[in-house]
Scaffold this active site. Structure first.
Site: not given
Length: 154
Positions: A34-35
């Site tokens: 989730q970057c």
């Protein structure tokens, strides 16, 4: 002790070492799903497909230490990588890369380079001898390592 002696855990929890990668160039990356840099998975997979049969192995180590950007379980991470980026290289069990709980492999790598991991997708390119190690910061995209990889594979 060499890099190949470090014990790691597969996503299924099974213990192993990096011995399987001996005599191969190795790209070690701390990853997160989730970057903003998560799309680098696609380029890592491209490198795996291009150089995997020529002696390069890529190993991902999910880490939730930076902005809690890897909160999922091992199963969720594996499914995410496969469905969204077609990842077929090993993505191992989640670890810590900094601080008192950091994995011994990452303590070794950061001791060599003299600084802690700053963010997700820090890359370590390891020569087939296990001794030659170069560090690349997160903003360096995997495909930008092509020249260095090809040099190691000669």
């Amino acid at each position: 002790m060499t890099i190949y002696n470090y014990e790691v855990r597969k996503a299924n929890g099974e213990s192993t070492t990096l011995e399987a990668y001996k005599n191969k160039a190795l790209l070690i990356v701390n990853t997160a799903s989730q970057c903003g840099l998560t799309p680098q998975y696609a380029e890592l997979q491209q490198l795996h497909e291009r150089y995997g049969d020529k002696g390069l192995s890529i190993v991902g180590f999910p880490c939730n230490q930076f902005g809690e950007q890897e909160p999922g379980s091992a199963e969720e991470i594996a499914e995410f990588c496969s469905l969204n980026y077609g990842v077929t290289f090993p993505v191992l069990a989640k670890i810590e890369v900094n601080g008192p709980g950091s994995h011994p492999l990452y303590r070794y790598l950061t001791d060599l380079t003299g600084e802690e991991i700053r963010w997700n997708f820090t890359k370590f390119l390891v020569g087939a001898d296990g001794l030659e190690i170069a560090r690349f910061e997160p903003q360096v995209k995997p495909l930008e390592l092509t020249d260095e990889i090809e040099q190691l594979l000669r």
